[in-house]
Design an enzyme around this catalytic site. Structure first.
Site, PDB file in Angstrom:
ATOM      1  N   GLY A  18      -4.371  14.101  17.704  1.00 11.13           N
ATOM      2  CA  GLY A  18      -5.285  14.529  16.654  1.00 11.13           C
ATOM      3  C   GLY A  18      -6.691  14.729  17.169  1.00 11.13           C
ATOM      4  N   GLY A  20      -9.388  15.484  15.295  1.00  8.69           N
ATOM      5  CA  GLY A  20     -10.373  15.410  14.224  1.00  8.69           C
ATOM      6  C   GLY A  20     -11.532  14.519  14.607  1.00  8.69           C
ATOM      7  N   PHE A  21     -12.251  14.016  13.607  1.00  4.32           N
ATOM      8  CA  PHE A  21     -13.442  13.216  13.886  1.00  4.32           C
ATOM      9  C   PHE A  21     -13.109  11.959  14.680  1.00  4.32           C
ATOM     10  CE2 PHE A  21     -14.906  15.637  10.162  1.00  4.32           C
ATOM     11  CZ  PHE A  21     -16.093  16.125  10.652  1.00  4.32           C
ATOM     12  N   GLY A  22     -12.074  11.222  14.268  1.00 13.49           N
ATOM     13  CA  GLY A  22     -11.744   9.978  14.949  1.00 13.49           C
ATOM     14  C   GLY A  22     -11.199  10.197  16.341  1.00 13.49           C
ATOM     15  N   VAL A  86       3.232  16.976  17.521  1.00  7.30           N
ATOM     16  CA  VAL A  86       3.988  15.749  17.784  1.00  7.30           C
ATOM     17  C   VAL A  86       4.985  15.521  16.654  1.00  7.30           C
ATOM     18  CG1 VAL A  86       3.826  13.244  18.041  1.00  7.30           C
ATOM     19  CG2 VAL A  86       2.137  14.729  19.134  1.00  7.30           C
ATOM     20  N   GLU A 178     -17.628  20.189  -5.539  1.00  5.65           N
ATOM     21  CA  GLU A 178     -18.335  21.145  -4.692  1.00  5.65           C
ATOM     22  C   GLU A 178     -17.751  22.546  -4.823  1.00  5.65           C
ATOM     23  OE1 GLU A 178     -19.859  17.928  -1.321  1.00  5.65           O
ATOM     24  OE2 GLU A 178     -17.960  18.979  -1.046  1.00  5.65           O
ATOM     25  N   ASP A 307      -7.699   9.314   8.367  1.00  2.00           N
ATOM     26  CA  ASP A 307      -6.892   9.477   7.163  1.00  2.00           C
ATOM     27  C   ASP A 307      -5.452   9.031   7.358  1.00  2.00           C
ATOM     28  OD1 ASP A 307      -8.957  10.495   5.642  1.00  2.00           O
ATOM     29  OD2 ASP A 307      -8.540  12.570   6.171  1.00  2.00           O
ATOM     30  N   ALA A 323     -15.689  11.342   7.127  1.00  3.26           N
ATOM     31  CA  ALA A 323     -15.949  11.605   8.537  1.00  3.26           C
ATOM     32  C   ALA A 323     -16.690  10.467   9.251  1.00  3.26           C
ATOM     33  CB  ALA A 323     -16.720  12.917   8.682  1.00  3.26           C
TER      34      ALA A 323
END
Length: 431
Positions: A18, A20-22, A86, A178, A307, A323
């Protein structure tokens, strides 16, 4: 059991699933070390998800909120990037397997595989009410929003025309709020004077939230302000009645039907299959219930973050799936891995530092809650904007996004109003 531990003369192998942010933060923390890092993602780009709704609503272009992962990690010779999906984890052999049959060994595994939207057992609603988690989702929603106005311009039947000009957003969290505010701005400001048959300002934007208020993670005062701000933009906010059905012609809720040409799902998420891969306990959304140090139960060599995990935050409930939290978790596991390799096996529980809750309502209002202080209105909108620009990657993107927002604020024009990748069904209506 196959011995897949790293020989003493080879680097420790960390596999991160992954980007993403992490996952990206963990890889970045382990850069330029004697650790062999492999980052695997099913897409070749890192996505700044907090601004994804602005792609969906024609405010920003895709290239302004996404960057190739290879480019971001190109300077670090100890990090290898792989494009792949994966499909399973073998915890005994310490390997992961991808869809194309590749088997990748690890000594430490980091699962940061994110989440997708969940329909609470009604997956058949997805074709009619797309969610918003990927660039593909954003361009699909953008296409449907803009195409709705184009179809309405050519529709002679007044009832069908009004249905086409009805936009329903399901879910009153930050994403739903939003999106609703931005569509209202788009209809009443950006598209003004561009059509000859329809008046875009007559579009109905309807936000449906099953709970008793929108922005449930915020204080009641900020929630009430956000609702008033939406209603000032012309958004119809309906509370207390969840949607019971989505179909090609609209939605059903509160015992009535509402015709709508565009439905957007912002009501829930479902974690990746990571819990199934590990045969681990999961919460209702499928997130792995991790230990205090972010490791999976009974697997001290596997970290689960973002997440994909549900993380305790003392007596304050779970750590929010935002995030800043994912980035903090990425740094935490990077530090833990380095400490372990240095011989320090002291338990390292994760401690979340609240970075605030933020949500924008249209182009000139927002709410921000930093715990010790809250803001709303124009000042909050500036704080929201500065926070998001700060977390963007690269000077070019920060400048591009800032200039886009400034231009929209001054002129109302949105340069990213492109209809692309048209649905086959839409081909029958638009030449």
């Amino acid at each position: 059991m196959t011995d897949t531990t790293t020989p003493s003369n080879t680097p420790h192998r960390v596999v991160i699933v992954g980007g993403g942010f992490g996952g990206l933060e963990a890889a970045h923390y382990l850069r330029n070390s004697d650790i062999a890092v492999t980052l695997v993602d099913q897409r070749n780009h890192h996505l700044f998800q907090p601004l994804l709704y602005q792609v969906a609503t024609s405010t920003l272009a895709t290239s302004e909120i996404a960057w190739p992962i290879r480019h971001l990690l190109r300077k670090y010779s100890n990090i290898k990037t792989l494009l792949g999906t994966v499909e399973s984890v073998d915890t005994k052999a310490r390997t992961i397997s991808t869809a194309d049959g590749e088997v990748i060994p690890y000594d430490t595994l980091v699962l940061a595989t994110g989440a997708r939207h969940a329909y609470f057992g009604h997956d058949d609603w997805e074709p009619y009410a797309p969610g918003l988690k990927t660039l593909e989702d954003a361009t699909t929603i953008r296409r449907r929003i803009l195409t709705a106005f184009e179809k309405a311009e050519r529709e002679p039947d007044p009832k069908k025309r009004q249905d086409l000009l009805t936009f329903v957003i399901i879910g009153g969290g930050p994403t739903g709020v939003e999106i609703a505010g931005t569509i209202a701005d788009l209809a009443r400001d950006t598209l003004k004077g561009e059509f000859r048959v329809i008046d875009p300002a007559t579009a109905q934007v309807v936000l449906i939230e099953g709970g008793d208020r929108i922005l449930g993670a915020f204080s009641e005062d900020l929630s009430a302000y956000a609702q008033r701000a939406l209603e000032k933009l012309g958004v119809q906010v309906h509370l207390g009645n969840p949607v019971m059905k989505c179909h090609a012609d609209g939605v059903e809720y509160a015992g009535k039907s509402l015709g709508a040409g565009t439905i957007i799902w912002a009501a829930g998420v479902q974690a990746s299959p990571a819990a199934k891969w590990l045969n681990a306990s999961a919460d209702r959304a499928g997130r792995v219930v991790v230990n205090d140090d972010l490791t999976a139960p009974e697997h001290s060599d596997i970290f689960v973050i973002g997440d994909t995990a549900t993380v305790k935050n003392g007596d304050k409930g779970p750590v929010p799936g935002i995030a800043p939290a994912a980035k903090q978790q990425g740094v935490h596991i990077g530090k833990t891995i380095k400490a372990r390799l240095a011989g320090d096996t002291t338990p390292r529980p994760f401690r979340y530092r609240h970075a605030g809750n933020l949500a924008t309502i249209g182009k000139r209002a927002a709410v921000t809650d930093f715990g010790f202080i809250t803001f709303k209105g124009y000042i909050a909108w500036w704080l929201w904007g500065l926070a998001h620009i700060y977390f963007l990657i690269g000077v070019r993107n920060r400048l591009a996004v800032a200039m886009s927002w400034l231009w929209i604020s001054v002129s109302g024009a949105r340069s990213a109003r492109l209809i692309t990748q048209r649905d086959a069904a839409e081909e029958d209506h638009i030449a």
